[in-house]
Design a protein around this motif. Sequence first.
Motif, mmCIF file in Angstrom:
data_model
loop_
_atom_site.group_PDB
_atom_site.id
_atom_site.type_symbol
_atom_site.label_atom_id
_atom_site.label_comp_id
_atom_site.label_asym_id
_atom_site.label_seq_id
_atom_site.Cartn_x
_atom_site.Cartn_y
_atom_site.Cartn_z
ATOM 1 N N ASN A 227 1.674 -2.816 -12.745
ATOM 2 C CA ASN A 227 2.846 -2.694 -11.883
ATOM 3 C C ASN A 227 4.042 -3.532 -12.340
ATOM 4 O OD1 ASN A 227 1.565 -1.118 -9.499
ATOM 5 N ND2 ASN A 227 0.156 -2.827 -9.811
ATOM 6 N N CYS B 172 -8.670 5.978 -2.581
ATOM 7 C CA CYS B 172 -7.268 6.413 -2.685
ATOM 8 C C CYS B 172 -7.124 7.935 -2.601
ATOM 9 C CB CYS B 172 -6.651 5.915 -3.988
ATOM 10 S SG CYS B 172 -6.446 4.119 -4.075
ATOM 11 N N TYR C 231 5.427 2.942 -12.951
ATOM 12 C CA TYR C 231 5.784 3.560 -11.673
ATOM 13 C C TYR C 231 7.189 4.161 -11.734
ATOM 14 C CZ TYR C 231 7.193 3.872 -6.765
ATOM 15 O OH TYR C 231 7.677 4.308 -5.571
ATOM 16 N N GLU C 232 8.138 3.423 -12.298
ATOM 17 C CA GLU C 232 9.519 3.905 -12.391
ATOM 18 C C GLU C 232 9.603 5.132 -13.293
ATOM 19 O OE1 GLU C 232 11.842 -0.381 -11.828
ATOM 20 O OE2 GLU C 232 11.225 0.286 -13.816
ATOM 21 N N THR D 139 4.654 9.715 6.814
ATOM 22 C CA THR D 139 4.228 8.874 5.710
ATOM 23 C C THR D 139 2.801 9.161 5.261
ATOM 24 O OG1 THR D 139 3.535 7.172 7.303
ATOM 25 C CG2 THR D 139 5.768 7.010 6.413
ATOM 26 N N SER E 163 -1.782 3.909 -5.304
ATOM 27 C CA SER E 163 -1.324 4.091 -3.927
ATOM 28 C C SER E 163 0.177 4.346 -3.886
ATOM 29 C CB SER E 163 -1.674 2.864 -3.081
ATOM 30 O OG SER E 163 -3.067 2.677 -3.003
ATOM 31 N N ASN E 164 0.933 3.619 -4.684
ATOM 32 C CA ASN E 164 2.388 3.811 -4.726
ATOM 33 C C ASN E 164 2.749 5.191 -5.266
ATOM 34 O OD1 ASN E 164 2.876 1.270 -3.691
ATOM 35 N ND2 ASN E 164 3.166 0.306 -5.690
ATOM 36 N N ALA F 171 1.962 7.896 -2.612
ATOM 37 C CA ALA F 171 2.938 7.911 -1.526
ATOM 38 C C ALA F 171 4.285 8.464 -1.972
ATOM 39 C CB ALA F 171 3.110 6.502 -0.965
ATOM 40 N N SER F 172 4.692 8.182 -3.204
ATOM 41 C CA SER F 172 6.014 8.590 -3.683
ATOM 42 C C SER F 172 6.052 10.013 -4.215
ATOM 43 C CB SER F 172 6.480 7.626 -4.789
ATOM 44 O OG SER F 172 6.542 6.305 -4.306
ATOM 45 N N THR G 229 -2.948 -0.613 -6.398
ATOM 46 C CA THR G 229 -1.552 -0.660 -5.960
ATOM 47 C C THR G 229 -0.728 0.410 -6.655
ATOM 48 O OG1 THR G 229 -1.674 -3.039 -5.512
ATOM 49 C CG2 THR G 229 0.516 -2.109 -5.844
ATOM 50 N N LEU G 230 -0.917 0.556 -7.963
ATOM 51 C CA LEU G 230 -0.189 1.577 -8.712
ATOM 52 C C LEU G 230 -0.516 2.976 -8.201
ATOM 53 C CD1 LEU G 230 1.577 2.571 -11.060
ATOM 54 C CD2 LEU G 230 -0.452 2.454 -12.533
ATOM 55 N N LYS H 57 8.188 8.164 -11.447
ATOM 56 C CA LYS H 57 9.100 8.563 -10.369
ATOM 57 C C LYS H 57 10.217 9.433 -10.914
ATOM 58 C CE LYS H 57 10.340 6.843 -6.726
ATOM 59 N NZ LYS H 57 10.530 7.366 -5.357
#
Length: 285
Positions: free
Chosen positions: A143, A238, A157-158, A85, A193-194, A197-198, A190-191, A161
Amino acid sequence: MEKKKNVRKITDKKKNRPKIRFNIWMLIIIFALSFAGCFILYMIAANLDEDFFKDDTSTSSQASTDDSAADTTEAATDGTTEETTEAAPQAEIIYPVPKSETIDVSYLENCCMITDSTLLDIKMYTDFKDVIGGVQLGAASANTAKVETNYGNVTVYEALKLKKPMNVYLMLGSDLGTASVDEMISSYRTLVSNLTASIPGMKIYVMQLPPVFAETETVTNTLIDEYNSKLLEMAKSCGVYCLDTNTDFKANEGNLKADYVSEEEGTLKSSYYRDICGFILTHTA
């Protein structure tokens, strides 16, 4: 009577048979002779072959090495499993991104911009065509707000992705003055970081807000500077890039340069968007 005689004779024969006795000493002697024979053969082989003992030692050492290598491999595998991770290590980032040689405009084909009303019109005046955003989007709602895309009404985010661009540029902050700076930075973090990670291979550039030409009671250039300072710290924490798209667009008085604003209409000129696009092409990591 004859039958009785026959039985007696058979019984006498059984009594006269020699008895087989187990002799422990005989077994010990056989074992000792066998051991001595094997030892003698071993010593003869050792004397005839000078490398005899070396081979034994090498075999033992090799076996030990193989076991150690197996243990090391197993430990490394376990370590990799536990750290899947974590983000992959990257070159040291300089903050903010320094000026670099101008790259070809074709670079923008692999870039996507996420923005609110702050920079939404950049696609009208530059070659930066892949722009996702809307007036309903802001840093605090980064978000949750849904925007119109080729994938339907989805969150930022979507959309990213699904799109998975090589480079993404974020300029959010039109809600400055209505939402608190800390709330905006928290949502922004938050955005980012997500996304990190993704989509770990994607380069993320956080763009600082340019100054405004005319300040209001709620939005001042001092507040923008405070927000930009926290954006820079957020980018550092970040591990993403940060562009200083504020200083070069600021006049001596601290507000947006007058050349970028149409006095008649009070709107931003096309040169404003072109210069921001040019800034991107001269500040890449």
